[in-house]
Write an enzyme that holds these catalytic residues in place. Structure first.
Site, mmCIF file in Angstrom:
data_model
loop_
_atom_site.group_PDB
_atom_site.id
_atom_site.type_symbol
_atom_site.label_atom_id
_atom_site.label_comp_id
_atom_site.label_asym_id
_atom_site.label_seq_id
_atom_site.Cartn_x
_atom_site.Cartn_y
_atom_site.Cartn_z
ATOM 1 N N ASP A 1 0.824 -1.203 0.000
ATOM 2 C CA ASP A 1 0.000 0.000 0.000
ATOM 3 C C ASP A 1 0.861 1.257 0.000
ATOM 4 O OD1 ASP A 1 -2.446 1.468 0.192
ATOM 5 O OD2 ASP A 1 -2.154 1.665 2.357
ATOM 6 N N HIS A 2 0.452 2.253 -0.769
ATOM 7 C CA HIS A 2 1.071 3.583 -0.787
ATOM 8 C C HIS A 2 2.585 3.540 -0.942
ATOM 9 C CE1 HIS A 2 -2.044 6.574 -0.389
ATOM 10 N NE2 HIS A 2 -2.660 5.810 0.491
ATOM 11 N N GLU B 1 -3.404 6.161 -7.865
ATOM 12 C CA GLU B 1 -4.233 7.199 -7.245
ATOM 13 C C GLU B 1 -4.244 8.445 -8.106
ATOM 14 O OE1 GLU B 1 -3.623 9.902 -3.345
ATOM 15 O OE2 GLU B 1 -3.930 7.776 -2.947
ATOM 16 N N HIS C 1 -7.104 10.606 4.968
ATOM 17 C CA HIS C 1 -6.325 9.629 5.706
ATOM 18 C C HIS C 1 -6.179 10.040 7.172
ATOM 19 C CE1 HIS C 1 -4.894 8.680 1.581
ATOM 20 N NE2 HIS C 1 -4.821 7.456 2.050
ATOM 21 N N THR D 1 -6.138 3.392 10.218
ATOM 22 C CA THR D 1 -6.118 4.153 11.469
ATOM 23 C C THR D 1 -7.156 3.645 12.458
ATOM 24 O OG1 THR D 1 -5.295 6.130 10.345
ATOM 25 C CG2 THR D 1 -6.381 6.458 12.467
#
Length: 290
Positions: free
Chosen positions: A79-80, A131, A172, A225
Site C-alpha cells: 500500500d502507498h 491514485e 487519511h 487508522t
C-alpha cells in the site's frame, strides 16, 4: 488456502475490506476477523510500516504465510508505495498486488511513472492500483480535492492500471468517523471507468457512509487508522486493569481479539451482510439482509 489473486477476490464479493497492519498481532487479527466473517480480505502493508520494520522481508513473509494458512481468500497488498524500488522488491518476495502512489507528482509525471510501474508489475503477473485526485491527509494531499471523471478515464487508459483510488471526500488518518462522501461522484466515476474504484481514508467514514459508497460503486475499502484506535484502546484498558503486567502477551491478546472482532463487523458492513442505521452504526443480526 493458497494466496488469493485480487481479480478473483473482487469478483467474489460486493466489495472487499483492505486492512493495514503494522504488527504481527494486527495481521493475525485481520485474518481471524475475515475467517469469522467468512469473507475474503486484503492484508495491506504500507511503505511506512515497512520502514518501521527496516525492510519488507520479515513483515512481507509473515503476511504471505498468514495468507497461505487462512481458511478464506487473502490477498497481500503493498500500500502507498512512493518508491519504485520498493514495488520491485515486493514483486520479488512474492507480493502480487501493489499500489504505486505518484499522486504527489505533477499530472504528467504521475502518468509517466505509473505507466512504467504498471508495465513492470504486469510483466510479473501483479495487479496494480494507482491514485488520482489527491486524497486529504496524506503528505501533499489537500483536503477538498475531488477526482475529475474525464481526467480519471484518460489516466486509466494511458497507464493501464487495474484499479484507481479516487478522492471523493475521505481523508487519511482520521480518528473520528465523520467524513461525508460524494456518492454522486462515486457513481459517475464507477460508470465511466473500466476498473474497480478504491476508497482510501475509510477509517474516517461511518458504517452508513461505507455502505453508501459501496452501493455507489466502490469495490475496495481501505481501513488502517481505525484498527490502530481499536488496538490501542483495548491495550490501554488492559494495562489500566492490570498495571503490574509486564508480559506483552497479557495486553496484546485482548488487543488482537478486539481488532479481530472489529474486522469481522466491518466486513459484514462492506460485504452487505448487515444493514446500517441512519447514525452509521450496524443494526446487528436483525439487520442482516436475506
Amino acid at each position: 488456502m493458497p494466496l488469493a489473486a485480487m481479480p478473483e477476490l473482487l469478483a467474489a464479493h460486493r466489495a472487499v475490506g483492505a486492512f493495514n497492519f503494522i504488527t504481527l498481532e494486527v495481521a493475525e487479527a485481520i485474518v481471524a476477523g475475515a475467517e469469522a466473517a467468512g469473507a475474503g480480505v486484503i492484508l495491506q502493508l504500507s511503505q511506512n510500516a515497512i520502514a518501521f520494520h527496516g525492510g519488507i522481508g520479515p513483515a512481507g513473509a509473515a503476511a504471505l504465510r498468514l495468507a497461505d494458512a487462512a481458511s478464506v481468500p487473502v490477498v497481500v497488498h503493498l500500500d502507498h508505495a512512493t518508491d519504485e524500488p520498493l514495488v520491485d522488491e515486493a514483486l520479488t518476495v512474492g507480493i502480487r498486488s501493489v499500489m504505486f502512489d505518484a499522486a504527489h507528482l505533477t499530472d504528467a509525471e504521475n502518468l509517466e511513472r505509473t505507466a512504467a510501474v504498471a508495465a513492470r508489475a504486469h510483466a510479473a503477473g501483479a495487479w496494480v492500483e494507482a491514485e488520482l485526485g489527491e486524497i486529504g491527509g496524506k503528505g501533499a494531499h489537500a483536503p477538498g480535492v475531488r477526482t475529475d471523471v474525464a481526467e480519471a478515464a484518460r489516466f486509466v487508459e494511458a497507464t493501464g492500471v487495474d484499479a484507481l483510488a479516487v478522492a471523493v471526500g475521505s481523508e487519511h488518518a482520521m480518528r473520528e468517523r465523520s467524513a461525508l462522501l460524494d456518492e454522486t461522484l462515486i457513481a459517475e466515476l464507477a460508470a465511466a471507468l473500466p476498473v474497480p474504484l478504491v476508497l482510501h481514508g475509510s477509517s474516517g467514514v461511518a458504517d452508513a457512509g461505507i455502505d453508501g459508497a459501496v452501493r455507489a460503486g466502490m469495490r475496495k475499502i481501505n481501513i488502517g487508522t481505525h484498527l490502530n484506535t481499536v488496538l490501542t484502546a483495548a491495550v490501554r484498558d488492559e494495562l489500566e486493569r492490570d498495571p503490574d503486567a509486564i508480559d506483552p502477551r497479557r495486553w496484546l491478546a485482548p488487543g488482537r481479539a478486539a481488532v479481530a472482532a472489529e474486522v469481522r463487523r466491518l466486513l459484514d458492513v462492506i460485504t452487505g451482510r448487515v444493514a446500517t442505521g441512519v447514525d452509521g452504526t450496524g443494526l446487528g443480526a436483525a439487520g442482516i439482509r436475506a
